[in-house]
Structure formats: structure tokens, C-alpha cells
Design a protein around this motif. Structure first.
Motif, PDB file in Angstrom:
ATOM      1  N   VAL A 163     -38.711   2.709  48.605  1.00 42.93           N
ATOM      2  CA  VAL A 163     -40.097   3.133  48.476  1.00 42.93           C
ATOM      3  C   VAL A 163     -40.855   2.275  47.468  1.00 42.93           C
ATOM      4  CG1 VAL A 163     -41.599   5.065  47.887  1.00 42.93           C
ATOM      5  CG2 VAL A 163     -39.466   5.476  49.116  1.00 42.93           C
ATOM      6  N   THR A 164     -40.238   1.951  46.341  1.00 43.61           N
ATOM      7  CA  THR A 164     -40.907   1.232  45.269  1.00 43.61           C
ATOM      8  C   THR A 164     -40.993  -0.258  45.600  1.00 43.61           C
ATOM      9  OG1 THR A 164     -39.988   2.812  43.705  1.00 43.61           O
ATOM     10  CG2 THR A 164     -40.885   0.768  42.798  1.00 43.61           C
ATOM     11  N   PRO A 165     -42.223  -0.809  45.689  1.00 42.72           N
ATOM     12  CA  PRO A 165     -42.335  -2.241  45.982  1.00 42.72           C
ATOM     13  C   PRO A 165     -41.859  -3.088  44.808  1.00 42.72           C
ATOM     14  CG  PRO A 165     -44.504  -1.295  45.606  1.00 42.72           C
ATOM     15  CD  PRO A 165     -43.518  -0.170  45.557  1.00 42.72           C
ATOM     16  N   GLN A 166     -41.235  -4.213  45.118  1.00 43.06           N
ATOM     17  CA  GLN A 166     -40.836  -5.147  44.076  1.00 43.06           C
ATOM     18  C   GLN A 166     -42.032  -5.991  43.649  1.00 43.06           C
ATOM     19  OE1 GLN A 166     -37.551  -7.372  45.586  1.00 43.06           O
ATOM     20  NE2 GLN A 166     -36.085  -5.801  45.007  1.00 43.06           N
ATOM     21  N   LYS A 167     -42.959  -6.194  44.576  1.00 44.43           N
ATOM     22  CA  LYS A 167     -44.124  -7.014  44.279  1.00 44.43           C
ATOM     23  C   LYS A 167     -45.275  -6.557  45.153  1.00 44.43           C
ATOM     24  CE  LYS A 167     -46.032 -10.821  42.538  1.00 44.43           C
ATOM     25  NZ  LYS A 167     -46.434 -10.977  41.204  1.00 44.43           N
ATOM     26  N   VAL A 168     -46.469  -6.468  44.577  1.00 45.37           N
ATOM     27  CA  VAL A 168     -47.675  -6.099  45.316  1.00 45.37           C
ATOM     28  C   VAL A 168     -48.619  -7.298  45.305  1.00 45.37           C
ATOM     29  CG1 VAL A 168     -49.657  -4.544  45.399  1.00 45.37           C
ATOM     30  CG2 VAL A 168     -47.422  -3.674  44.679  1.00 45.37           C
ATOM     31  N   PHE A 169     -49.128  -7.662  46.469  1.00 48.55           N
ATOM     32  CA  PHE A 169     -50.085  -8.756  46.600  1.00 48.55           C
ATOM     33  C   PHE A 169     -51.406  -8.156  47.071  1.00 48.55           C
ATOM     34  CE2 PHE A 169     -45.939 -10.606  47.046  1.00 48.55           C
ATOM     35  CZ  PHE A 169     -46.026 -11.784  46.323  1.00 48.55           C
ATOM     36  N   GLY A 170     -52.466  -8.467  46.356  1.00 48.78           N
ATOM     37  CA  GLY A 170     -53.775  -7.937  46.695  1.00 48.78           C
ATOM     38  C   GLY A 170     -54.183  -6.906  45.658  1.00 48.78           C
ATOM     39  N   PRO A 171     -55.266  -6.244  45.925  1.00 51.57           N
ATOM     40  CA  PRO A 171     -55.993  -6.179  47.190  1.00 51.57           C
ATOM     41  C   PRO A 171     -56.861  -7.411  47.421  1.00 51.57           C
ATOM     42  CG  PRO A 171     -57.066  -4.802  45.550  1.00 51.57           C
ATOM     43  CD  PRO A 171     -55.831  -5.353  44.903  1.00 51.57           C
ATOM     44  N   TYR A 172     -56.991  -7.761  48.710  1.00 51.00           N
ATOM     45  CA  TYR A 172     -57.854  -8.851  49.146  1.00 51.00           C
ATOM     46  C   TYR A 172     -58.975  -8.266  50.009  1.00 51.00           C
ATOM     47  CZ  TYR A 172     -53.788 -11.852  48.132  1.00 51.00           C
ATOM     48  OH  TYR A 172     -52.733 -12.496  47.541  1.00 51.00           O
ATOM     49  N   LYS A 173     -60.199  -8.699  49.777  1.00 50.33           N
ATOM     50  CA  LYS A 173     -61.306  -8.323  50.663  1.00 50.33           C
ATOM     51  C   LYS A 173     -61.252  -9.236  51.876  1.00 50.33           C
ATOM     52  CE  LYS A 173     -64.347  -6.613  47.062  1.00 50.33           C
ATOM     53  NZ  LYS A 173     -65.663  -6.723  46.421  1.00 50.33           N
ATOM     54  N   PHE A 174     -61.548  -8.687  53.055  1.00 53.25           N
ATOM     55  CA  PHE A 174     -61.520  -9.506  54.264  1.00 53.25           C
ATOM     56  C   PHE A 174     -62.682  -9.151  55.183  1.00 53.25           C
ATOM     57  CE2 PHE A 174     -59.193  -5.731  55.538  1.00 53.25           C
ATOM     58  CZ  PHE A 174     -59.703  -5.469  56.808  1.00 53.25           C
ATOM     59  N   LYS A 175     -62.959 -10.084  56.084  1.00 57.53           N
ATOM     60  CA  LYS A 175     -63.926  -9.874  57.159  1.00 57.53           C
ATOM     61  C   LYS A 175     -63.261 -10.379  58.432  1.00 57.53           C
ATOM     62  CE  LYS A 175     -68.502 -11.007  58.852  1.00 57.53           C
ATOM     63  NZ  LYS A 175     -69.737 -11.761  58.618  1.00 57.53           N
ATOM     64  N   THR A 176     -63.185  -9.530  59.432  1.00 59.36           N
ATOM     65  CA  THR A 176     -62.543  -9.946  60.677  1.00 59.36           C
ATOM     66  C   THR A 176     -63.454 -10.892  61.445  1.00 59.36           C
ATOM     67  OG1 THR A 176     -63.430  -8.034  61.865  1.00 59.36           O
ATOM     68  CG2 THR A 176     -61.243  -7.791  60.864  1.00 59.36           C
ATOM     69  N   GLY A 177     -62.822 -11.755  62.228  1.00 58.36           N
ATOM     70  CA  GLY A 177     -63.563 -12.677  63.079  1.00 58.36           C
ATOM     71  C   GLY A 177     -64.168 -13.863  62.370  1.00 58.36           C
ATOM     72  N   ASP A 178     -63.840 -14.079  61.085  1.00 58.45           N
ATOM     73  CA  ASP A 178     -64.436 -15.194  60.352  1.00 58.45           C
ATOM     74  C   ASP A 178     -63.573 -16.449  60.368  1.00 58.45           C
ATOM     75  OD1 ASP A 178     -62.392 -14.448  58.656  1.00 58.45           O
ATOM     76  OD2 ASP A 178     -63.664 -14.170  56.892  1.00 58.45           O
ATOM     77  N   GLY A 179     -62.403 -16.384  61.006  1.00 59.24           N
ATOM     78  CA  GLY A 179     -61.523 -17.547  61.090  1.00 59.24           C
ATOM     79  C   GLY A 179     -60.711 -17.799  59.833  1.00 59.24           C
ATOM     80  N   GLN A 180     -60.774 -16.907  58.861  1.00 60.55           N
ATOM     81  CA  GLN A 180     -60.044 -17.064  57.603  1.00 60.55           C
ATOM     82  C   GLN A 180     -58.850 -16.104  57.581  1.00 60.55           C
ATOM     83  OE1 GLN A 180     -61.075 -19.383  55.216  1.00 60.55           O
ATOM     84  NE2 GLN A 180     -62.484 -19.941  56.839  1.00 60.55           N
ATOM     85  N   TRP A 181     -57.805 -16.484  56.846  1.00 56.95           N
ATOM     86  CA  TRP A 181     -56.704 -15.554  56.630  1.00 56.95           C
ATOM     87  C   TRP A 181     -57.202 -14.419  55.750  1.00 56.95           C
ATOM     88  CZ3 TRP A 181     -53.171 -16.079  60.004  1.00 56.95           C
ATOM     89  CH2 TRP A 181     -52.739 -17.339  60.430  1.00 56.95           C
ATOM     90  N   ASP A 182     -56.594 -13.263  55.909  1.00 59.08           N
ATOM     91  CA  ASP A 182     -57.075 -12.075  55.213  1.00 59.08           C
ATOM     92  C   ASP A 182     -56.278 -11.731  53.960  1.00 59.08           C
ATOM     93  OD1 ASP A 182     -59.075 -11.752  57.154  1.00 59.08           O
ATOM     94  OD2 ASP A 182     -57.643 -10.785  58.497  1.00 59.08           O
ATOM     95  N   GLY A 183     -55.345 -12.564  53.565  1.00 60.40           N
ATOM     96  CA  GLY A 183     -54.561 -12.367  52.353  1.00 60.40           C
ATOM     97  C   GLY A 183     -53.307 -13.219  52.403  1.00 60.40           C
ATOM     98  N   GLN A 184     -52.632 -13.311  51.276  1.00 60.53           N
ATOM     99  CA  GLN A 184     -51.421 -14.134  51.171  1.00 60.53           C
ATOM    100  C   GLN A 184     -50.366 -13.383  50.377  1.00 60.53           C
ATOM    101  OE1 GLN A 184     -52.090 -18.188  49.908  1.00 60.53           O
ATOM    102  NE2 GLN A 184     -50.067 -18.324  49.011  1.00 60.53           N
ATOM    103  N   LEU A 185     -49.099 -13.557  50.766  1.00 61.08           N
ATOM    104  CA  LEU A 185     -47.994 -12.918  50.077  1.00 61.08           C
ATOM    105  C   LEU A 185     -46.772 -13.810  50.129  1.00 61.08           C
ATOM    106  CD1 LEU A 185     -45.866 -10.820  52.282  1.00 61.08           C
ATOM    107  CD2 LEU A 185     -48.178 -11.212  53.113  1.00 61.08           C
ATOM    108  N   THR A 186     -45.811 -13.522  49.271  1.00 62.24           N
ATOM    109  CA  THR A 186     -44.548 -14.252  49.245  1.00 62.24           C
ATOM    110  C   THR A 186     -43.400 -13.263  49.335  1.00 62.24           C
ATOM    111  OG1 THR A 186     -45.504 -16.010  47.908  1.00 62.24           O
ATOM    112  CG2 THR A 186     -43.113 -15.844  47.925  1.00 62.24           C
ATOM    113  N   VAL A 187     -42.481 -13.534  50.248  1.00 60.85           N
ATOM    114  CA  VAL A 187     -41.237 -12.783  50.338  1.00 60.85           C
ATOM    115  C   VAL A 187     -40.202 -13.616  49.595  1.00 60.85           C
ATOM    116  CG1 VAL A 187     -39.486 -11.822  51.880  1.00 60.85           C
ATOM    117  CG2 VAL A 187     -41.895 -11.775  52.555  1.00 60.85           C
ATOM    118  N   PRO A 188     -39.710 -13.138  48.427  1.00 65.02           N
ATOM    119  CA  PRO A 188     -38.854 -13.971  47.586  1.00 65.02           C
ATOM    120  C   PRO A 188     -37.406 -14.062  48.043  1.00 65.02           C
ATOM    121  CG  PRO A 188     -39.222 -11.869  46.529  1.00 65.02           C
ATOM    122  CD  PRO A 188     -40.039 -11.871  47.791  1.00 65.02           C
ATOM    123  N   PHE A 189     -37.020 -13.293  49.053  1.00 70.56           N
ATOM    124  CA  PHE A 189     -35.627 -13.273  49.500  1.00 70.56           C
ATOM    125  C   PHE A 189     -35.616 -12.931  50.979  1.00 70.56           C
ATOM    126  CE2 PHE A 189     -37.031  -9.327  47.692  1.00 70.56           C
ATOM    127  CZ  PHE A 189     -36.829  -8.433  48.729  1.00 70.56           C
TER     128      PHE A 189
END
Length: 133
Positions: free
Chosen positions: A34-60
Motif C-alpha cells: 500500500v505504501t508507495p516508495q516514491k511519489v511523482f507529481g502532481p503534474y497538471k495536464f491538458k489532453t490533446g496537446d501532444g505533450q506527455w502528462d507526467g514523468q516517473l522512474t521505476v527504480p527496480f
């Protein structure tokens, strides 16, 4: 004399190796599903703009990523989300959000990923967060 000191040192070293260090229980970190090891964000996003809506890393390898979408300006539809590997460009299938506005992707490979929210032809804004376990 040297035998006694050597014996005492050997007993101490073996005790640490066998029983672990002398840390207190309150210092021991607990991992669960249940407990996250890492939280990325929050990121604001707009759909349909051609941009990614956030970034994260899975360390393992084998990590789980829970995507949470909040503050949708237009909630008359069910958004779909996916994760795309930054190195390979490969993406998970688009998956609908559950009723609690989350979707969990399991057994993800180690690496950096981009989040993507899809809403079809409807354009909206919101906030996205990634919890990695």
C-alpha cells in the motif's frame, strides 16, 4: 591474553552477522503493498496537446505504478491512461480509470516512463500523480 581478545572479537562479529545490527524496531522500515516508495507529481495536464502528462522512474524491475487522475474539468467520460517507456518508446495498453480515478500497472520494468491521459475527442485538464511500489 590475545586469545581472549580474539575470542571476544570473534563472538561480537558473529553476533552481528547472525543477529543483525543493533538497531531498534522503530528504525526498521516496513514495506507493504500500500505504501508507495516514491511519489511523482502532481503534474497538471491538458489532453490533446501532444505533450506527455507526467514523468516517473521505476527504480527496480517488477515495480507497480498506480496512476491517479484528479481535478478533471470535464468528467462526463471515463479517461484512459497509459505509461510509455522513455528509452524504448513502448507503451502499455490504454486502460480506463477505475471508479476511484486510479489505474495500477503491475510488474513494470526498471526505467523512466511518461504518463499519458487520453479522453478521445474531448479536451480537458486535470492533475496526475504516480505512486511507485
Amino acid at each position: 591474553m590475545y586469545k581472549t581478545l580474539l575470542s571476544a572479537a570473534l563472538v561480537i562479529v558473529l553476533s552481528v552477522v547472525v543477529f543483525g545490527s543493533t538497531s531498534f524496531a522503530s528504525e526498521v522500515g516496513v514495506e507493504d503493498d500500500v505504501t508507495p516508495q516514491k511519489v511523482f507529481g502532481p503534474y497538471k495536464f491538458k489532453t490533446g496537446d501532444g505533450q506527455w502528462d507526467g514523468q516517473l522512474t521505476v527504480p527496480f524491475g517488477g515495480g507497480d505504478v498506480t496512476v491517479t487522475v484528479e481535478d478533471l474539468k470535464d468528467n462526463t467520460f471515463v479517461p484512459f491512461v497509459r505509461l510509455c517507456n522513455a528509452s524504448s518508446g513502448k507503451c502499455t495498453p490504454l486502460e480506463p480509470l477505475q471508479s476511484d480515478n486510479t489505474r495500477t500497472f503491475t510488474n513494470m520494468l526498471r526505467g523512466t516512463y511518461y504518463g499519458d491521459v487520453e479522453t478521445g475527442t474531448v479536451s480537458t485538464t486535470g492533475v496526475i500523480r504516480f505512486d511507485v511500489r
